[in-house]
Design an enzyme around this catalytic site. Sequence first.
Site, PDB file in Angstrom:
ATOM      1  N   ASP A   7      -4.369  -5.763   0.969  1.00  0.00           N
ATOM      2  CA  ASP A   7      -5.064  -4.535   1.626  1.00  0.00           C
ATOM      3  C   ASP A   7      -6.492  -3.749   1.337  1.00  0.00           C
ATOM      4  O   ASP A   7      -6.677  -3.644   0.289  1.00  0.00           O
ATOM      5  CB  ASP A   7      -3.900  -3.440   1.308  1.00  0.00           C
TER       6      ASP A   7
ATOM      7  N   TYR B 183       8.357  -0.687 -12.547  1.00  0.00           N
ATOM      8  CA  TYR B 183       9.780  -0.766 -12.117  1.00  0.00           C
ATOM      9  C   TYR B 183      10.311  -0.170 -10.884  1.00  0.00           C
ATOM     10  O   TYR B 183      10.773  -0.566 -10.034  1.00  0.00           O
ATOM     11  CB  TYR B 183      10.587  -0.528 -13.428  1.00  0.00           C
TER      12      TYR B 183
ATOM     13  N   HIS C  22       1.766  -4.844   7.288  1.00  0.00           N
ATOM     14  CA  HIS C  22       0.443  -4.243   6.616  1.00  0.00           C
ATOM     15  C   HIS C  22       0.990  -3.211   5.578  1.00  0.00           C
ATOM     16  O   HIS C  22       1.789  -2.384   5.876  1.00  0.00           O
ATOM     17  CB  HIS C  22      -0.745  -3.484   7.661  1.00  0.00           C
TER      18      HIS C  22
END
Length: 146
Positions: A66, A116, A22
């Site tokens: 999620d 990034y 998770h």
Amino acid sequence: MLKGIPRILSPELLKVLCEMGHSDRLVIADGNFPAESIGKNAAVIRMDGHRIPEILDAVLQVFPLDAYVEKPVNLMEVMPGDTVETPIWKTYEEIVARHDARGAQAVGQMERFAFYEETRKVYAVIATGETALYANIMLQKGVVVE
């Protein structure tokens, strides 16, 4: 070979998806993304012969997003001044909507250099042969509820 598992999901990728917990994150990167250098602390899985939409759809068949964050899916924002069109984003929203009740509301954007930086912290990067520009997508894993 297994029943019910999309064929595009290789044993290596399935292993990585199973290892993730998770809140772990996964980036599915386009062909221009520096997957090996930015993802050097992550598992990098090569899928050069495939495009992101087919991979995204297959991953979301086994990977819950999620539910505890507003935007478990993030795209790399177009840089200011770039006139690049991003029709692939609509495709992503449609795919996400097939697998998550929040649909396009689950999809956010992240500034390129922030994307990034966040990729340096992800569990895995899938390097694809996707040719669309600004096609990178980050997914945050949720909990499997049965």
